[in-house]
Scaffold this motif. Sequence first.
Motif, PDB file in Angstrom:
ATOM      1  N   SER A  34       0.646  -3.626   2.280  1.00 61.17           N
ATOM      2  CA  SER A  34      -0.348  -3.029   2.142  1.00 61.17           C
ATOM      3  C   SER A  34      -0.501  -2.051   1.170  1.00 61.17           C
ATOM      4  O   SER A  34       0.597  -1.745   0.917  1.00 61.17           O
ATOM      5  CB  SER A  34      -1.036  -2.595   3.733  1.00 61.17           C
ATOM      6  N   TYR A  36      -1.316   0.641   0.784  1.00 60.47           N
ATOM      7  CA  TYR A  36      -1.764   1.917   1.507  1.00 60.47           C
ATOM      8  C   TYR A  36      -0.766   2.203   2.313  1.00 60.47           C
ATOM      9  O   TYR A  36      -0.185   3.668   1.964  1.00 60.47           O
ATOM     10  CB  TYR A  36      -3.328   1.370   2.600  1.00 60.47           C
ATOM     11  N   PHE A  37       0.980   0.894   2.100  1.00 57.68           N
ATOM     12  CA  PHE A  37       1.731   1.634   2.655  1.00 57.68           C
ATOM     13  C   PHE A  37       3.030   2.600   2.245  1.00 57.68           C
ATOM     14  O   PHE A  37       2.899   3.437   2.819  1.00 57.68           O
ATOM     15  CB  PHE A  37       2.506  -0.091   2.928  1.00 57.68           C
ATOM     16  N   PRO A  39       2.280   4.449  -0.643  1.00 59.91           N
ATOM     17  CA  PRO A  39       1.111   6.001  -1.385  1.00 59.91           C
ATOM     18  C   PRO A  39       1.794   6.613   0.425  1.00 59.91           C
ATOM     19  O   PRO A  39       1.486   7.889   0.986  1.00 59.91           O
ATOM     20  CB  PRO A  39      -0.046   5.866  -0.821  1.00 59.91           C
ATOM     21  N   MET A  40       1.514   5.827   1.635  1.00 59.27           N
ATOM     22  CA  MET A  40       1.538   6.576   3.316  1.00 59.27           C
ATOM     23  C   MET A  40       3.387   7.687   3.339  1.00 59.27           C
ATOM     24  O   MET A  40       3.251   8.860   3.888  1.00 59.27           O
ATOM     25  CB  MET A  40       1.742   5.963   3.837  1.00 59.27           C
ATOM     26  N   VAL A  41       4.156   6.581   2.832  1.00 55.35           N
ATOM     27  CA  VAL A  41       5.162   6.728   2.451  1.00 55.35           C
ATOM     28  C   VAL A  41       6.001   7.838   1.971  1.00 55.35           C
ATOM     29  O   VAL A  41       6.085   9.116   2.496  1.00 55.35           O
ATOM     30  CB  VAL A  41       6.383   5.834   2.170  1.00 55.35           C
ATOM     31  N   SER A  42       5.245   7.536   0.799  1.00 53.40           N
ATOM     32  CA  SER A  42       5.402   9.087   0.037  1.00 53.40           C
ATOM     33  C   SER A  42       4.982  10.582   0.428  1.00 53.40           C
ATOM     34  O   SER A  42       5.508  11.451  -0.306  1.00 53.40           O
ATOM     35  CB  SER A  42       4.282   8.115  -1.628  1.00 53.40           C
ATOM     36  N   ALA A  43       3.315  10.232   0.525  1.00 56.24           N
ATOM     37  CA  ALA A  43       2.895  11.358   1.431  1.00 56.24           C
ATOM     38  C   ALA A  43       3.577  11.985   2.242  1.00 56.24           C
ATOM     39  O   ALA A  43       3.430  13.194   2.464  1.00 56.24           O
ATOM     40  CB  ALA A  43       1.105  11.182   1.647  1.00 56.24           C
ATOM     41  N   ILE A  44       4.418  11.091   2.989  1.00 53.66           N
ATOM     42  CA  ILE A  44       4.959  11.378   4.280  1.00 53.66           C
ATOM     43  C   ILE A  44       6.256  12.782   3.508  1.00 53.66           C
ATOM     44  O   ILE A  44       6.715  13.733   3.927  1.00 53.66           O
ATOM     45  CB  ILE A  44       5.667  10.630   5.051  1.00 53.66           C
ATOM     46  N   PRO A  53       2.962  14.005  13.014  1.00 60.66           N
ATOM     47  CA  PRO A  53       1.986  13.109  12.504  1.00 60.66           C
ATOM     48  C   PRO A  53       0.744  13.344  12.662  1.00 60.66           C
ATOM     49  O   PRO A  53       0.516  13.355  14.417  1.00 60.66           O
ATOM     50  CB  PRO A  53       2.688  11.839  13.108  1.00 60.66           C
ATOM     51  N   LEU A  59      -6.643   9.730  14.368  1.00 61.73           N
ATOM     52  CA  LEU A  59      -6.932   9.334  14.063  1.00 61.73           C
ATOM     53  C   LEU A  59      -8.209   8.103  13.758  1.00 61.73           C
ATOM     54  O   LEU A  59      -9.199   8.000  13.676  1.00 61.73           O
ATOM     55  CB  LEU A  59      -5.900   8.540  14.153  1.00 61.73           C
ATOM     56  N   GLU A  67     -12.745   8.626   6.624  1.00 62.01           N
ATOM     57  CA  GLU A  67     -12.687   6.573   5.593  1.00 62.01           C
ATOM     58  C   GLU A  67     -14.052   6.404   4.932  1.00 62.01           C
ATOM     59  O   GLU A  67     -13.684   4.960   4.632  1.00 62.01           O
ATOM     60  CB  GLU A  67     -11.322   5.955   6.765  1.00 62.01           C
TER      61      GLU A  67
END
Length: 143
Positions: A34, A36-37, A39-44, A53, A59, A67
Motif C-alpha cells: 500500500s 500508505y504503509f 509513510p505510516m512507518v516513517s511517521a512512527i 498507537p 480509529l 479521513e
Amino acid sequence: MTLKGMVKGTRNMLGRYVGKWFYDKGIPFDAANSPYFPPMVSAIQRVGPGIKPPTAYKLSGPILDEEVEEVKKWIEEYKQSWPRTGITLMSDGWLNKVSKKEFLNFLAYSPKGVTFLSSKDVSGTKKDANFYVRLYDQIVEEV
C-alpha cells in the motif's frame, strides 16, 4: 555489538512485530505494498519512542471522520473537473447471496479517475429497457 549489527537486529525486530500484527489480524501480505504503509512507518519513526498507537475508538471515530472529510474533498475536486472533461457513467450489478438482494452500483469515470456515485437496491423490480432508461436518467440528473 557493532552499530551495523544493532541496526540489523532492530530492523529484524521491527519486521517480526509488523509480521505478528499482519498474521494475528489476517491482514493480506500485499497490504505492505500500500502506498500508505511506508509513510505510516516513517511517521512512527519521526514521533519516536513512547508514542501510544491510536485506540480502536480513535480509529473508528475521530480519525475515520477526518479521513471521510478528506475523501469528500477529493471527490469534490474530481467533480469540479467534470464540466471541462465530461464523464463516462459506468455501472455494475451484484447479488447478495445471503439476503437475495440485487444491487446496481454507479460510478463516474473521468480523466482524473473513477468515483463511486451510488448504489441502488433493485431487488424485485422488472428489469426491462424502460427500467434502465429511468434509472440512468435519475443518475444523470443526480450528477
